[in-house]
Design a protein around this motif. Structure first.
Motif, PDB file in Angstrom:
ATOM      1  N   THR A 126      -0.605  -8.137 -58.847  1.00 33.81           N
ATOM      2  CA  THR A 126       0.475  -8.854 -59.537  1.00 33.81           C
ATOM      3  C   THR A 126       1.587  -7.939 -60.058  1.00 33.81           C
ATOM      4  OG1 THR A 126      -0.904  -8.795 -61.520  1.00 33.81           O
ATOM      5  CG2 THR A 126      -0.946 -10.811 -60.206  1.00 33.81           C
ATOM      6  N   VAL A 127       1.298  -6.660 -60.322  1.00 38.07           N
ATOM      7  CA  VAL A 127       2.326  -5.779 -60.895  1.00 38.07           C
ATOM      8  C   VAL A 127       2.406  -4.430 -60.192  1.00 38.07           C
ATOM      9  CG1 VAL A 127       2.271  -6.851 -63.181  1.00 38.07           C
ATOM     10  CG2 VAL A 127       0.739  -4.939 -62.692  1.00 38.07           C
ATOM     11  N   ALA A 128       1.788  -4.265 -59.061  1.00 35.89           N
ATOM     12  CA  ALA A 128       1.786  -2.975 -58.375  1.00 35.89           C
ATOM     13  C   ALA A 128       1.830  -3.182 -56.871  1.00 35.89           C
ATOM     14  CB  ALA A 128       0.536  -2.180 -58.761  1.00 35.89           C
ATOM     15  N   ASN A 129       2.257  -2.145 -56.157  1.00 35.04           N
ATOM     16  CA  ASN A 129       2.287  -2.207 -54.696  1.00 35.04           C
ATOM     17  C   ASN A 129       0.902  -1.895 -54.142  1.00 35.04           C
ATOM     18  OD1 ASN A 129       4.962  -2.921 -54.583  1.00 35.04           O
ATOM     19  ND2 ASN A 129       5.666  -0.791 -54.587  1.00 35.04           N
ATOM     20  N   ILE A 130      -0.008  -2.762 -54.460  1.00 39.97           N
ATOM     21  CA  ILE A 130      -1.401  -2.667 -54.036  1.00 39.97           C
ATOM     22  C   ILE A 130      -1.778  -3.973 -53.355  1.00 39.97           C
ATOM     23  CG2 ILE A 130      -3.788  -2.602 -54.869  1.00 39.97           C
ATOM     24  CD1 ILE A 130      -2.893  -0.630 -56.981  1.00 39.97           C
ATOM     25  N   LEU A 131      -2.428  -3.849 -52.203  1.00 41.92           N
ATOM     26  CA  LEU A 131      -2.824  -4.998 -51.401  1.00 41.92           C
ATOM     27  C   LEU A 131      -4.352  -5.048 -51.338  1.00 41.92           C
ATOM     28  CD1 LEU A 131      -1.520  -7.240 -49.606  1.00 41.92           C
ATOM     29  CD2 LEU A 131      -1.740  -5.644 -47.676  1.00 41.92           C
ATOM     30  N   LEU A 132      -4.909  -6.241 -51.490  1.00 40.12           N
ATOM     31  CA  LEU A 132      -6.361  -6.418 -51.435  1.00 40.12           C
ATOM     32  C   LEU A 132      -6.726  -7.444 -50.378  1.00 40.12           C
ATOM     33  CD1 LEU A 132      -5.613  -6.323 -54.851  1.00 40.12           C
ATOM     34  CD2 LEU A 132      -8.036  -5.739 -54.737  1.00 40.12           C
ATOM     35  N   ALA A 133      -7.939  -7.306 -49.826  1.00 43.15           N
ATOM     36  CA  ALA A 133      -8.407  -8.255 -48.818  1.00 43.15           C
ATOM     37  C   ALA A 133      -9.925  -8.346 -48.861  1.00 43.15           C
ATOM     38  CB  ALA A 133      -7.948  -7.826 -47.423  1.00 43.15           C
ATOM     39  N   GLY A 134     -10.432  -9.540 -48.555  1.00 42.18           N
ATOM     40  CA  GLY A 134     -11.864  -9.762 -48.452  1.00 42.18           C
ATOM     41  C   GLY A 134     -12.245  -9.982 -47.000  1.00 42.18           C
ATOM     42  N   SER A 135     -13.480  -9.607 -46.655  1.00 44.01           N
ATOM     43  CA  SER A 135     -13.903  -9.671 -45.261  1.00 44.01           C
ATOM     44  C   SER A 135     -15.102 -10.598 -45.077  1.00 44.01           C
ATOM     45  CB  SER A 135     -14.263  -8.273 -44.752  1.00 44.01           C
ATOM     46  OG  SER A 135     -15.490  -7.845 -45.303  1.00 44.01           O
ATOM     47  N   VAL A 136     -15.304 -10.989 -43.831  1.00 44.44           N
ATOM     48  CA  VAL A 136     -16.468 -11.794 -43.476  1.00 44.44           C
ATOM     49  C   VAL A 136     -17.756 -11.036 -43.767  1.00 44.44           C
ATOM     50  CG1 VAL A 136     -17.704 -12.763 -41.498  1.00 44.44           C
ATOM     51  CG2 VAL A 136     -15.264 -13.208 -41.778  1.00 44.44           C
ATOM     52  N   GLY A 139     -18.187  -9.098 -46.256  1.00 41.75           N
ATOM     53  CA  GLY A 139     -18.380  -9.024 -47.698  1.00 41.75           C
ATOM     54  C   GLY A 139     -17.707  -7.858 -48.391  1.00 41.75           C
ATOM     55  N   GLU A 140     -17.165  -6.905 -47.634  1.00 43.99           N
ATOM     56  CA  GLU A 140     -16.471  -5.793 -48.277  1.00 43.99           C
ATOM     57  C   GLU A 140     -15.117  -6.247 -48.831  1.00 43.99           C
ATOM     58  OE1 GLU A 140     -17.579  -5.506 -45.148  1.00 43.99           O
ATOM     59  OE2 GLU A 140     -19.143  -3.948 -45.197  1.00 43.99           O
ATOM     60  N   ILE A 141     -14.666  -5.562 -49.882  1.00 39.97           N
ATOM     61  CA  ILE A 141     -13.331  -5.766 -50.433  1.00 39.97           C
ATOM     62  C   ILE A 141     -12.527  -4.500 -50.163  1.00 39.97           C
ATOM     63  CG2 ILE A 141     -11.970  -6.354 -52.469  1.00 39.97           C
ATOM     64  CD1 ILE A 141     -13.997  -8.496 -51.696  1.00 39.97           C
ATOM     65  N   TYR A 142     -11.371  -4.655 -49.547  1.00 41.39           N
ATOM     66  CA  TYR A 142     -10.492  -3.519 -49.246  1.00 41.39           C
ATOM     67  C   TYR A 142      -9.316  -3.508 -50.219  1.00 41.39           C
ATOM     68  CZ  TYR A 142     -12.885  -3.066 -44.722  1.00 41.39           C
ATOM     69  OH  TYR A 142     -13.810  -2.892 -43.723  1.00 41.39           O
ATOM     70  N   MET A 143      -8.893  -2.300 -50.598  1.00 37.68           N
ATOM     71  CA  MET A 143      -7.722  -2.156 -51.467  1.00 37.68           C
ATOM     72  C   MET A 143      -6.889  -0.973 -50.974  1.00 37.68           C
ATOM     73  SD  MET A 143      -7.532  -1.814 -55.636  1.00 37.68           S
ATOM     74  CE  MET A 143      -8.105  -0.118 -55.738  1.00 37.68           C
ATOM     75  N   TRP A 144      -5.602  -1.221 -50.764  1.00 42.94           N
ATOM     76  CA  TRP A 144      -4.694  -0.185 -50.271  1.00 42.94           C
ATOM     77  C   TRP A 144      -3.500  -0.012 -51.199  1.00 42.94           C
ATOM     78  CZ3 TRP A 144      -6.145  -4.456 -47.353  1.00 42.94           C
ATOM     79  CH2 TRP A 144      -7.032  -4.233 -46.301  1.00 42.94           C
ATOM     80  N   LYS A 145      -3.043   1.236 -51.319  1.00 44.45           N
ATOM     81  CA  LYS A 145      -1.738   1.500 -51.913  1.00 44.45           C
ATOM     82  C   LYS A 145      -0.703   1.422 -50.793  1.00 44.45           C
ATOM     83  CE  LYS A 145      -0.903   4.526 -54.967  1.00 44.45           C
ATOM     84  NZ  LYS A 145      -0.704   5.816 -55.667  1.00 44.45           N
ATOM     85  N   LYS A 190      -9.415   2.099 -50.525  1.00 44.15           N
ATOM     86  CA  LYS A 190     -10.754   2.045 -51.102  1.00 44.15           C
ATOM     87  C   LYS A 190     -11.473   0.855 -50.495  1.00 44.15           C
ATOM     88  CE  LYS A 190      -9.868   4.009 -55.702  1.00 44.15           C
ATOM     89  NZ  LYS A 190      -9.939   3.740 -57.163  1.00 44.15           N
ATOM     90  N   VAL A 191     -12.756   1.018 -50.219  1.00 45.16           N
ATOM     91  CA  VAL A 191     -13.567  -0.079 -49.711  1.00 45.16           C
ATOM     92  C   VAL A 191     -14.708  -0.311 -50.700  1.00 45.16           C
ATOM     93  CG1 VAL A 191     -14.929  -0.983 -47.811  1.00 45.16           C
ATOM     94  CG2 VAL A 191     -13.008   0.554 -47.335  1.00 45.16           C
ATOM     95  N   PHE A 192     -14.750  -1.513 -51.263  1.00 44.14           N
ATOM     96  CA  PHE A 192     -15.789  -1.859 -52.218  1.00 44.14           C
ATOM     97  C   PHE A 192     -16.957  -2.501 -51.481  1.00 44.14           C
ATOM     98  CE2 PHE A 192     -12.063  -2.648 -55.311  1.00 44.14           C
ATOM     99  CZ  PHE A 192     -11.881  -1.278 -55.463  1.00 44.14           C
ATOM    100  N   GLN A 193     -18.144  -2.182 -51.918  1.00 48.68           N
ATOM    101  CA  GLN A 193     -19.388  -2.564 -51.257  1.00 48.68           C
ATOM    102  C   GLN A 193     -19.498  -4.058 -50.979  1.00 48.68           C
ATOM    103  OE1 GLN A 193     -22.808  -1.424 -53.559  1.00 48.68           O
ATOM    104  NE2 GLN A 193     -24.204  -2.762 -52.434  1.00 48.68           N
ATOM    105  N   GLY A 194     -20.030  -4.378 -49.799  1.00 49.71           N
ATOM    106  CA  GLY A 194     -20.380  -5.759 -49.481  1.00 49.71           C
ATOM    107  C   GLY A 194     -21.821  -6.048 -49.867  1.00 49.71           C
ATOM    108  N   TYR A 195     -22.160  -7.337 -49.876  1.00 49.95           N
ATOM    109  CA  TYR A 195     -23.508  -7.732 -50.320  1.00 49.95           C
ATOM    110  C   TYR A 195     -24.195  -8.651 -49.303  1.00 49.95           C
ATOM    111  CZ  TYR A 195     -22.117  -5.642 -54.700  1.00 49.95           C
ATOM    112  OH  TYR A 195     -21.694  -4.745 -55.651  1.00 49.95           O
ATOM    113  N   GLY A 196     -23.833  -8.466 -48.041  1.00 53.55           N
ATOM    114  CA  GLY A 196     -24.538  -9.170 -46.985  1.00 53.55           C
ATOM    115  C   GLY A 196     -24.069 -10.585 -46.727  1.00 53.55           C
TER     116      GLY A 196
END
Length: 413
Positions: A154-164, A166-172, A179-185
């Protein structure tokens, strides 16, 4: 409905530090006296013309238009759809400003960043592209594999995405630091960033909700499927107090919980067994509603941002809108539409609630008494997405009819 199909919504420093937190002061609650009642929504349009849009964008030549958003003043729109392409276009003339090519699957995300310097487009296959608006060139791309959702910070040039997966991706952006945040299956179905900009609430296919720290990726708290939702999360919204979470799932439950502790405050409703918290139940349509309850769930939910009106709205696939008193965890109003609801949005910090209907009608309600103020017609098929400009003057809708429309909502306040 929640399978691999698109949905039916100044640069930051190198990391998000504590001093970047946006604090919202304590606000004294003002709750009007009321009686709970059901309101039959009448769709009969006494006036014809059959078109209320001030601009119709029809350059999506084939298939559905799945997503869209507006810039802050509402003069530019971006939309994407089934033809594997997104556009930026002028909301007065419909003239194309930028043709965003290069995708090979249906576009499920197309949105401007917080300062309108970039546009991000993303498709179902996980291809994400970022375009610099100053020179209309692509400056970055990435493919995460099959994607479920994407959003700008909402206030930064950062993009996030969720995957099938389960991982969460975040880019500058534009450097692309990742950064890739852990998935949970299981699938990461939906996400919502807290107003403090430091955390995100993510809902998963198995009904679990996790609160993630965007700096470290660690799980700060979670609501398990044993206590909360037992099936796919359909929608999440975060309250401006940076604590409360409103969530709903295919299991028919609507739940308020706390992000700080992961505790459930209230199960507002369970549509699958006809339960909901209410002061009085005057539902004259209870029989017909319960007849469809096995296939009914909340598809969209949103907290009202007016601090003097502490409510939330939820909308179901069967066409019910529920307006909830947050402090009392009770039903305030129930509105019955003639069609299912794909998205609900409050207009800015007002008490005006807009509903995108699967009958192609955009409706505006007074959130305080549930009365319909206006219907906007023109679409010939389901409305799939809805976006209101930050200045509150225009609403953008996208549809299965291969068009996007702009409606003037400036007179509604």
């Amino acid at each position: 409905m929640h399978t691999d199909t698109p949905p039916s919504s100044p640069d930051m420093a190198n990391q998000v530090d504590d001093e970047d937190m946006i604090y919202i002061g304590d606000v004294e609650e003002v709750i009007d006296a009321y009686d709970t009642g059901d309101i039959e929504e009448e769709d009969a349009m006494e006036e014809d013309p059959s078109e209320d849009a001030i601009c119709i964008f029809s350059s999506h030549e084939i298939g559905s238009v799945f997503c869209g958003s507006l810039n802050k003043n509402g003069k530019l729109a971006t939309t994407g759809g089934e033809e594997d392409k997104a556009y930026i276009w002028d909301t007065s003339s419909g003239e194309i400003v930028l043709d965003c090519t290069g995708h090979k699957d249906s576009i499920i995300f197309s949105a401007f960043n917080h300062d309108e310097s970039y546009l991000a487009t993303g498709d179902m296959s996980g291809m994400i592209q970022v375009w610099k608006l100053a020179n209309k060139t692509k400056v970055w791309d990435y493919n995460i594999g099959d994607a479920t959702w994407m959003m700008w910070h909402t206030v930064a040039n950062i993009l996030l995405a969720g995957s099938v997966d389960g991982e969460i991706y975040m880019w500058k952006i534009p450097d692309g630091d990742c950064k890739v945040f852990q998935g949970y299956g299981c699938r990461a179905e939906t996400g919502s960033i807290f107003p403090d900009g430091k955390r995100i609430a993510v809902g998963y296919e198995d009904g679990v909700i996790r609160i993630l720290d965007l700096k470290t990726g660690s799980v700060l708290s979670s609501i398990s499927s044993a206590l909360g939702h037992s099936s796919t999360i359909t929608t999440i919204d975060c309250h401006w107090d940076n604590n409360l979470i409103l969530s709903a799932a295919v299991d028919g439950k609507t739940i308020i919980s706390t992000s700080n502790t992961g505790k459930i405050v209230s199960i507002l409703q369970n549509l699958n067994n006809g339960e909901h918290n209410t002061v009085t139940n005057n539902d004259q349509n209870a029989v017909s509603s319960e007849g469809n309850r096995d296939s009914n769930w909340v598809e969209t939910a949103a907290f009202c941002k007016d601090p003097a009106f502490q409510v939330a709205a939820t909308g179901t696939v069967n066409g019910e809108i529920f307006i909830w008193d947050i402090s009392k965890q009770m039903l305030r109003q129930k509105i019955l539409q003639e069609s299912g609801i794909s998205k609900l949005l409050w207009k800015g910090n007002t008490t005006l609630l807009f509903s995108a209907g699967l009958d192609g009608i955009l409706r505006c309600f007074d959130g305080k008494d549930g009365q319909r103020l206006r219907s906007f017609i023109g679409h010939k098929a389901d409305i799939l997405d809805l976006y209101i400009s930050e200045n509150g003057e225009k609403a953008l809708t996208t549809s299965d009819d291969s068009t996007a429309r702009i409606f003037d909502i400036s007179s509604l306040s």
